[in-house]
Structures are given as structure tokens and as C-alpha cells.
Design a protein around this motif. Structure first.
Motif, PDB file in Angstrom:
ATOM      1  N   THR A 109       0.816  -1.223   0.000  1.00  0.00           N
ATOM      2  CA  THR A 109       0.000   0.000   0.000  1.00  0.00           C
ATOM      3  C   THR A 109       0.842   1.263   0.000  1.00  0.00           C
ATOM      4  O   THR A 109       0.433   2.281  -0.557  1.00  0.00           O
ATOM      5  N   SER A 111       4.519   1.075  -0.368  1.00  0.00           N
ATOM      6  CA  SER A 111       5.818   0.908  -1.015  1.00  0.00           C
ATOM      7  C   SER A 111       5.837  -0.376  -1.838  1.00  0.00           C
ATOM      8  O   SER A 111       4.976  -1.240  -1.681  1.00  0.00           O
ATOM      9  N   ARG A 113       8.593  -3.454  -3.259  1.00  0.00           N
ATOM     10  CA  ARG A 113       9.913  -4.047  -3.008  1.00  0.00           C
ATOM     11  C   ARG A 113      10.209  -5.102  -4.045  1.00  0.00           C
ATOM     12  O   ARG A 113       9.297  -5.742  -4.560  1.00  0.00           O
ATOM     13  N   TYR A 401       1.493  -6.203  10.766  1.00  0.00           N
ATOM     14  CA  TYR A 401       1.144  -4.831  11.143  1.00  0.00           C
ATOM     15  C   TYR A 401       1.806  -3.857  10.182  1.00  0.00           C
ATOM     16  O   TYR A 401       2.995  -3.559  10.315  1.00  0.00           O
ATOM     17  N   GLY A 402       1.062  -3.404   9.183  1.00  0.00           N
ATOM     18  CA  GLY A 402       1.573  -2.376   8.276  1.00  0.00           C
ATOM     19  C   GLY A 402       0.632  -1.195   8.331  1.00  0.00           C
ATOM     20  O   GLY A 402       0.300  -0.722   9.429  1.00  0.00           O
ATOM     21  N   THR A 403       0.178  -0.733   7.169  1.00  0.00           N
ATOM     22  CA  THR A 403      -0.816   0.343   7.120  1.00  0.00           C
ATOM     23  C   THR A 403      -2.019  -0.079   7.959  1.00  0.00           C
ATOM     24  O   THR A 403      -2.505   0.652   8.816  1.00  0.00           O
ATOM     25  N   VAL A 449      -1.085   3.326   9.931  1.00  0.00           N
ATOM     26  CA  VAL A 449      -1.561   4.597   9.385  1.00  0.00           C
ATOM     27  C   VAL A 449      -1.915   5.572  10.512  1.00  0.00           C
ATOM     28  O   VAL A 449      -1.798   6.794  10.357  1.00  0.00           O
ATOM     29  N   ASP A 452       1.365   7.104  11.473  1.00  0.00           N
ATOM     30  CA  ASP A 452       1.767   8.069  10.443  1.00  0.00           C
ATOM     31  C   ASP A 452       0.953   9.355  10.581  1.00  0.00           C
ATOM     32  O   ASP A 452       1.454  10.460  10.381  1.00  0.00           O
ATOM     33  N   ARG A 455       2.263  11.501  13.250  1.00  0.00           N
ATOM     34  CA  ARG A 455       3.517  12.133  12.818  1.00  0.00           C
ATOM     35  C   ARG A 455       3.265  13.206  11.754  1.00  0.00           C
ATOM     36  O   ARG A 455       3.697  14.349  11.912  1.00  0.00           O
ATOM     37  N   THR A 464       8.145   7.818  13.502  1.00  0.00           N
ATOM     38  CA  THR A 464       7.275   6.826  14.166  1.00  0.00           C
ATOM     39  C   THR A 464       8.027   6.144  15.315  1.00  0.00           C
ATOM     40  O   THR A 464       7.407   5.710  16.281  1.00  0.00           O
ATOM     41  N   GLU A 465       9.339   6.057  15.212  1.00  0.00           N
ATOM     42  CA  GLU A 465      10.117   5.437  16.304  1.00  0.00           C
ATOM     43  C   GLU A 465       9.861   6.182  17.617  1.00  0.00           C
ATOM     44  O   GLU A 465       9.780   5.582  18.689  1.00  0.00           O
ATOM     45  N   GLY A 556       5.806  -7.082   9.847  1.00  0.00           N
ATOM     46  CA  GLY A 556       5.290  -5.809   9.346  1.00  0.00           C
ATOM     47  C   GLY A 556       6.005  -4.639  10.001  1.00  0.00           C
ATOM     48  O   GLY A 556       6.610  -4.772  11.067  1.00  0.00           O
ATOM     49  N   GLY A 557       5.906  -3.464   9.341  1.00  0.00           N
ATOM     50  CA  GLY A 557       6.667  -2.291   9.757  1.00  0.00           C
ATOM     51  C   GLY A 557       6.490  -1.917  11.218  1.00  0.00           C
ATOM     52  O   GLY A 557       7.457  -1.554  11.893  1.00  0.00           O
ATOM     53  N   VAL A 558       5.257  -2.029  11.733  1.00  0.00           N
ATOM     54  CA  VAL A 558       5.015  -1.577  13.111  1.00  0.00           C
ATOM     55  C   VAL A 558       5.704  -2.487  14.120  1.00  0.00           C
ATOM     56  O   VAL A 558       5.975  -2.074  15.257  1.00  0.00           O
ATOM     57  N   HIS A 560       8.617  -3.203  14.252  1.00  0.00           N
ATOM     58  CA  HIS A 560       9.930  -2.681  14.647  1.00  0.00           C
ATOM     59  C   HIS A 560       9.863  -2.149  16.073  1.00  0.00           C
ATOM     60  O   HIS A 560      10.893  -1.975  16.735  1.00  0.00           O
ATOM     61  N   SER A 561       8.653  -1.856  16.522  1.00  0.00           N
ATOM     62  CA  SER A 561       8.477  -1.342  17.884  1.00  0.00           C
ATOM     63  C   SER A 561       8.421  -2.495  18.876  1.00  0.00           C
ATOM     64  O   SER A 561       7.444  -3.239  18.941  1.00  0.00           O
TER      65      SER A 561
HETATM   66  N1  LIG Z   1       9.876   1.752  14.435  1.00  0.00           N
HETATM   67  C1  LIG Z   1       8.588   1.769  14.117  1.00  0.00           C
HETATM   68  N2  LIG Z   1       7.658   1.822  15.088  1.00  0.00           N
HETATM   69  C2  LIG Z   1       6.344   1.834  14.811  1.00  0.00           C
HETATM   70  N3  LIG Z   1       5.859   1.820  13.553  1.00  0.00           N
HETATM   71  C3  LIG Z   1       6.725   1.776  12.540  1.00  0.00           C
HETATM   72  C4  LIG Z   1       8.125   1.743  12.757  1.00  0.00           C
HETATM   73  N4  LIG Z   1       8.721   1.688  11.543  1.00  0.00           N
HETATM   74  C5  LIG Z   1       7.740   1.685  10.619  1.00  0.00           C
HETATM   75  N5  LIG Z   1       6.530   1.736  11.218  1.00  0.00           N
HETATM   76  C6  LIG Z   1       5.211   1.788  10.586  1.00  0.00           C
HETATM   77  O1  LIG Z   1       5.054   0.682   9.711  1.00  0.00           O
HETATM   78  C7  LIG Z   1       4.143   1.046   8.674  1.00  0.00           C
HETATM   79  C8  LIG Z   1       4.648   0.529   7.360  1.00  0.00           C
HETATM   80  O2  LIG Z   1       4.801  -0.859   7.444  1.00  0.00           O
HETATM   81  P1  LIG Z   1       4.827  -1.743   6.117  1.00  0.00           P
HETATM   82  O3  LIG Z   1       4.844  -3.155   6.602  1.00  0.00           O
HETATM   83  O4  LIG Z   1       5.938  -1.282   5.237  1.00  0.00           O
HETATM   84  O5  LIG Z   1       3.421  -1.307   5.513  1.00  0.00           O
HETATM   85  P2  LIG Z   1       2.637  -1.595   4.131  1.00  0.00           P
HETATM   86  O6  LIG Z   1       2.986  -3.004   3.723  1.00  0.00           O
HETATM   87  O7  LIG Z   1       1.209  -1.420   4.547  1.00  0.00           O
HETATM   88  O8  LIG Z   1       3.050  -0.587   3.126  1.00  0.00           O
HETATM   89  C9  LIG Z   1       4.029   2.553   8.686  1.00  0.00           C
HETATM   90  O9  LIG Z   1       2.754   2.907   9.140  1.00  0.00           O
HETATM   91  C10 LIG Z   1       5.092   2.983   9.676  1.00  0.00           C
HETATM   92  O10 LIG Z   1       4.708   4.123  10.415  1.00  0.00           O
END
Ligand SMILES: Nc1ncnc2c1ncn2[C@@H]1O[C@H](COP(=O)(O)OP(=O)(O)O)[C@@H](O)[C@H]1O
Ligand SMILES: O=P(O)(O)OC[C@H](O)CO
Length: 651
Positions: A109, A111, A113, A401-403, A449, A452, A455, A464-465, A556-558, A560-561
Motif C-alpha cells: 500500500t 511501497s 519491493r 502490522y503495516g498500514t 496509518v 503516520d 507524525r 514513528t520510532e 510488518g513495519g510496526v 519494529h516497535s
Molecule cells: N519503528 C517503528 N515503530 C512503529 N511503527 C513503525 C516503525 N517503523 C515503521 N513503522 C510503521 O510501519 C508502517 C509501514 O509498514 P509496512 O509493513 O511497510 O506497511 P505496508 O505493507 O502497509 O506498506 C508505517 O505505518 C510505519 O509508520
């Protein structure tokens, strides 16, 4: 048994050499620990391909930092070269890659890769590019289909350049898989190759009116069926719904056919909105109707758009997992369903052929940098993540956990129809003659989202970190609750009328409480889905005391937390396992591509552990008093009720 224990049990059967499984020594217990602490996926393919292991002879020794060769890439403000080793723990010795390589296009949604994996699941090269959604009106979310394609092609070009710098020719890639944001609708003209409108993205809510109108008219539609058609519908479990039924029950009228309720989320609703918009008396042009009349109309999801273009317009296909998100596919036959196509006013001739998730769909076109290489794996991104986590057994559950946030639980070869607001979907089909595996899914529209938004729109943080950093500075939200219902609420509530709210603000509130509330919202929404999964499983087993699953696999991106992942474990009361290698979705697509191209078989049963794609995982265990957790959950449900404008009792 916890997955970690199974992984160790499985690892004892894995053959390794250095970091890769290429020789035939069996690991002693101390080596096992080394193996499970390795940075990248490792237990994957060699173990299912004994004897095919071979090292690439002309490859120069490369270390983690040796992968940072992206200097030839075209410059772009949105491109980001990802260094595979940067996700990884430091390596003690030079890395060796095992042939063959498999590529994965992951079109998401926010990006796109392209990642090249070696046969052992290690990342050889990776590139990603972010792009922006188009938000033309409140509730509308669009993508330019050309951007989705161009970003994928640029990521491929960048990866090939990286590989070349490392001494790997492009034909070390033997197969490519595609995984993609699901439900997003793309409509194009096959004669020109041009999209007829922007892609309507899965979380676009312009179709609220369409959903209400179709729900209200569904019983009348069933009345128009011939007696034979009505018999077929009844046999499939589709029946008129009493007007007195709840709104959700009436929207779930086709659940037994396609597993999905009428909701803004699904492709068929987006399609129907386009058709209706063109039929408006004031419509200036009718490109879709005109193209349809010429027989050149293609209607599908992002996977089809990419494959059609990349194969030089030769293959117009989709896979069962993507098709199962349109509301047009029959879950039993795995074909476009005639009744649903009629209901949504779509000619099946405009739709792609539905294929399995692992087979050769075509080859990259002559003028493509990957010319001649087969495209042989395809799955919606959440299903690919399920595969990437090796959730191959009934009951295996993952959350990405992404968007948004998407929780899928494998139900084996049997579709389970939820009574608690979950979707039924195809999880994967490992080849044209393989039986499909099904899953129940809870889709949460807003996860990352919301972070985001804090932020970018609210300026509460710069990154977001920081959200996790601030959240960790307080023990509670001090009564603040944030329900990020930006697209209404999806599973398990399905309330398009729900509103995003922040409650409980006082003069004492500061951004730390708000940040904590945002992260708690993500974890609570996932718990709401996990509770629904548990209730569905218990009722399917006819045993209300059935124990919940003990492990949740996350990516998923979130994730990372650390704060979020620990919170998830606390609130759900389960172990949460996070792999060190985060590109789980792409890894799943690569696995499917390898199966589809015949590079390795799909391992099931006891062998599934050997096929585990992800080597090392970090485990988070619940660390909170159950009473505190219970109070937090109750408070959250009150916040949900407020968001829906309901009484708490209704929940
Ligand atoms: N360190 C972090 N802590 C919390 N959320 C994060 C962190 N790094 C990235 N994100 C969140 O992860 C989301 C993107 O994750 P991603 O898996 O790439 O999403 P998508 O596949 O939906 O495009 C964004 O909303 C971003 O804010
Ligand atoms: O691209 P993602 O990761 O946001 O996933 C989107 C989902 O596939 C929507 O159903």
C-alpha cells in the motif's frame, strides 16, 4: 508445542555448512543454538532439497557490508536501497549464498519491493521504493497503476545492478513470485494497455452508499433468480435474510459463497461503484462501458496488472488468494461465481483466469530485464506472509502490522464460516492440483496509518520510532483512548459509520499518553480479532472451553516497535514471536515461486518444520497482571462503543 521448540526439533534434522544448509552434518545442540540465533531465514529450502545444494563458483566472498553496492542506481528521492545485513545480527564469517535464487515482487500500500533470496531463504539483494497514495476527496484513496508497475520495475533493475556488482548474473534467479496489496481494483484497456481510471485502493470508503444500496436490494435480487438458480443458491447456503436481522447479518448474505460481507473493502463493490458512476445521467464519458463493448476490458487486482504487463501482455491471470478477496469467487469451486457476477454486474469475460498460488503463469517479456524467467508464485500479501511464517498447520496464526493489521489463522482444507465478524479466505493453493488451504481472517483497517497520522498530520512526533519512546515513558494512557476508525471499523465490527475518536483528554494529557494510546489501539484491535478467532474455533470444535492458540507470529513495519510487540503479548496473553528477518511477505512469495517452478516441493505434515522459512525469532511473553489486562480491555470496548455511537451493552 511452541513454534520455537518445533524449530529446534526441526533444526536437528537440518544439514548445514557455515551459515547455510549445504553439507550433511547434523547439528549438535550447541550448534543448534547458533542456528536459531542466525540473522536470516535459514531452515528453508536445502532441507527439502537434499542433494541439490551447490555453491556458486564465481562469486567473490561477500560480507554483510559487501552487499552495500547500490552506486549504479538511478537517483530518486523515494528509492531506498535496503542492505539485507542491516536487519541482521553481526556475522562472524563471510556469507555464502546457495543457488538457485528466487525473486519476490512485494507491491504494498505504501511501497514496492523486490527482494532476491537464495535457496536457504537468505536475502541476496533488496530494494524498495515508497510512493504516495492519491487522496482526492475525503474517504477516497487511489494509486496510479503505472506507479505500481514502474516502482516494481525500478526495484528489479536496482536489485539486478546490486547482484551484478556482487558477481551474480541475473540468470541465477530461476523464478519470481508476486505478492501484492489485495482488493485494490485496477481496470484497464487490453488494446492500449492503459488504465481507465486510478486504482481504487482497498481502504477507500467511497462505496459506503453502494454497500447500503446493494445490501437493501439483495433479497430482491434473489427473487429474480430462476427456480434452478434459486436451488443452486440455497444449496450453497445463500438465502434471503429477514429484514429484522442485524445490519451485519444482512450484509453477510453471500458469506457461504465467497466468505465475505458486503463492505467497502472488497473489489466487487469498487467495481460496482465505477459502473454506477458511469451510468449517472451527468457522466461526461463512459470509458469503461465503451471498452467493455469492444471486448477489451480487463478488471482485476494488482497482481494481474503486474503479471500482465511483465509478461508482455501475454498472461491475464490472478491467483486463488487474490480472487478470494474480490467477492466474486466461489470458495468451493475456486471459479468466478455466476450469481455473484450477476449481482455485481460484471461480465466474467473481463476477469482474469484464476490459477493456483504456485505454478508458472508466464515468463518475463523479451524486453524486460528478467526476460525469460518464469513468474511462478502469486498470493495476496497477507496470505504470502502466512506462508512466509510457515503457518501451514490448522491453527497457526499470524498478524502483519503495516498500514492496516491483518490476522490470519489457518483452518486447513476446510473453510470455516465465522459467526463473529471474521472473513473466510483462501490461504494458498500449492499448485494446480493441490487442495486449497483456507483461513479465517480479521482485517483491521488502521494500524500503522494511525502512527503516520500522529507524525504527519498532527505533528505530535517527528518519527514513528519516537512514538514508542514516548509511550514507554508512561505506565498508562491516563484514561486516553484513541480509536483510529479512519475508514470505519473493519473486523470484527464492520461498522462503516464508526468514527475516529480520541477520548478521555484532560489538562494532564500530554503526547506520551497519546502515543501510548495509539499503540494500545493497534494491540487492542488485534486482540478483538484474536478473541473472535478463538470463539469461532471453539464453536467449530463444539467446545467452548477450547484453549486459545499459544503463539502469535508477527511481522510488518510496526513490529519494529518492541513496545508494541510486548504490549501485544501482554494484552493477548499469548507468546508473540517476531522473526529477525522482517521481509516475511516477500519470503512467502519467493517460497511459492520456487514451488511453482518446481525448484522445491511444498513440505507438509512433519516436514513442514524443516521447510520453515524463518530461522531465528525473538519471543515476547505476557508480562502483565491479568486483572490490569481485563480492565484495559473493558475500557477499550467502551471506546469502541463510543466510536460507533453505541451503548457499551451492545458489544
Ligand atoms: N519503528 C517503528 N515503530 C512503529 N511503527 C513503525 C516503525 N517503523 C515503521 N513503522 C510503521 O510501519 C508502517 C509501514 O509498514 P509496512 O509493513 O511497510 O506497511 P505496508 O505493507 O502497509 O506498506 C508505517 O505505518 C510505519 O509508520
Ligand atoms: O499492502 P499492505 O501490507 O498494507 O496490505 C494491504 C492488504 O493486503 C489489504 O487487504
Amino acid at each position: 508445542m511452541f513454534r520455537a521448540e518445533r524449530a529446534i526439533a526441526a533444526a536437528s534434522r537440518i544439514v548445514v555448512s557455515s551459515h547455510r544448509a549445504t553439507s550433511s552434518s547434523t547439528l549438535a545442540p550447541t550448534r543448534l543454538r547458533q542456528l536459531t540465533c542466525r540473522p536470516l531465514g535459514s531452515a528453508l529450502l536445502p532441507s527439502v532439497l537434499p542433494g541439490r545444494s551447490r555453491r556458486f563458483p564465481a562469486r567473490p566472498p561477500c560480507t554483510g557490508t559487501g552487499l552495500r553496492h547500490y552506486s549504479n542506481l538511478p537517483s530518486s528521492t523515494t528509492m531506498t536501497s535496503h542492505t539485507p545485513a542491516s536487519d541482521a545480527a553481526p556475522e562472524s564469517q563471510p556469507r555464502a549464498f546457495a543457488l538457485p535464487f528466487v525473486g519476490a515482487i512485494d507491491q504494498g500500500t505504501t511501497s514496492t519491493r523486490f527482494i532476491v533470496f537464495d535457496r536457504a531463504g537468505a536475502m541476496v539483494a533488496s530494494h524498495h521504493e515508497k510512493f504516495s497514495s492519491i487522496l482526492p476527496k475525503e474517504g477516497w484513496v487511489e494509486h496510479d497503476p503505472h506507479v505500481l508497475l514502474d516502482t516494481a520495475n525500478r526495484c528489479i533493475a536496482a536489485c539486478l545492478a546490486s547482484m551484478e556488482a556482487l558477481g551474480f548474473p541475473k540468470d541465477s534467479i530461476k523464478a519470481v513470485g508476486v505478492t501484492n496489496q489485495r482488493e485494490t481494483l485496477v481496470v484497464w484497456d487490453r488494446s492500449t494497455g492503459n488504465p481507465l481510471c486510478p486504482a481504487i485502493v482497498w481502504n477507500d470508503t467511497r462505496t459506503v452508499g453502494t454497500v447500503n444500496r446493494l445490501t437493501a436490494g439483495a433479497n430482491d435480487f434473489l427473487d429474480t433468480l430462476s427456480p434452478a438458480e434459486r436451488d443452486t443458491a440455497n444449496a450453497a447456503g445463500v438465502q434471503a435474510t429477514p429484514r429484522a436481522d442485524s445490519d451485519f447479518s444482512r450484509r453477510n448474505i453471500f458469506q457461504r459463497l465467497c466468505g465475505l460481507p458486503l463492505a467497502t473493502y472488497f473489489s466487487a463493490l469498487k467495481w460496482r461503484w465505477l459502473v454506477d458512476a458511469e451510468a449517472e445521467p451527468g457522466a461526461k464519458a463512459r470509458p469503461i462501458a465503451d471498452t467493455r463493448a469492444r471486448g477489451d476490458l480487463c478488471v482485476s487486482t494488482v497482481d494481474s496488472w503486474l503479471i500482465w504487463n511483465m509478461t508482455g501482455r501475454a498472461s491475464f491471470v490472478t491467483d486463488v488468494t487474490n480472487a478470494s478477496r474480490t467477492m466474486l469467487m466461489n470458495l468451493s469451486t475456486l471459479k468466478w461465481d455466476p450469481l455473484l457476477c450477476r449481482f455485481f454486474d460484471i461480465d466474467p469475460a473481463c476477469l482474469p483466469e484464476i490459477r493456483s498460488s504456485a505454478e508458472v503463469y508466464g515468463h518475463f517479456a523479451k524486453d524486460h530485464p528478467l526476460a525469460g524467467i518464469p513468474l511462478s508464485g502469486c498470493a495476496g500479501d497477507q496470505q504470502a506472509a502466512l506462508v512466509g511464517h510457515s503457518c501451514f498447520a490448522d491453527g497457526d496464526t499470524k498478524s502483519t502490522y503495516g498500514t492496516g493489521c491483518f490476522i490470519l489463522s489457518n483452518t486447513g482444507e476446510r473453510p470455516v464460516f465465522s459467526k463473529h465478524g471474521l472473513l473466510t479466505t483462501v490461504a494458498y493453493q500449492m499448485g494446480p492440483t493441490a487442495p486449497p488451504a483456507y483461513a479465517i481472517e480479521g482485517s483491521v483497517a488502521c494500524a500503522g496509518v494511525a502512527l503516520d497520522w500522529l507524525r504527519d498530520k498532527m505533528g505530535v512526533v517527528n518519527t514513528t520510532e519516537e512514538i514508542s519512546t514516548y509511550a514507554a515513558e508512561v505506565d498508562t494512557t491516563a484514561g486516553v483512548h484513541f480509536v483510529p476508525a479512519f475508514s470505519g471499523l473493519f473486523a470484527p465490527y464492520w461498522r462503516s459509520d464508526a468514527q475516529g475518536i480520541i477520548t478521555g483528554l484532560t489538562q494532564f494529557t500530554d503526547r506520551r499518553h497519546l502515543c501510548r494510546a495509539a499503540l494500545e489501539a493497534i494491540a487492542h484491535q488485534t486482540c478483538d480479532v484474536l478473541d473472535a478467532i478463538q470463539m469461532d474455533r471453539a464453536s467449530a470444535a463444539g467446545d467452548s472451553s477450547a484453549q486459545p492458540d499459544t503463539t502469535l507470529y508477527v511481522d510488518g513495519g510496526v513490529t519494529h516497535s518492541d513496545f508494541l510487540v510486548q504490549l501485544q503479548s501482554d494484552l493477548a496473553g499469548v507468546a508473540v514471536e517476531r522473526p529477525h528477518m522482517r521481509e516475511v511477505t516477500a519470503l512467502g512469495a519467493a517460497y511459492l515461486a520456487g514451488v511453482g517452478a518446481g525448484l522445491w516441493p511444498h513440505a507438509t505434515g512433519p516436514d513442514a518444520d524443516q521447510a520453515s522459512l524463518l530461522g531465528s525469532r525473538q519471543s515476547f511473553r505476557p508480562n502483565i497482571a491479568p486483572e490490569k489486562c481485563q480492565i484495559m480491555r473493558q475500557d477499550w470496548k467502551q471506546a469502541i462503543a463510543r466510536s460507533c455511537g453505541d451503548q457499551v451493552a451492545r458489544l
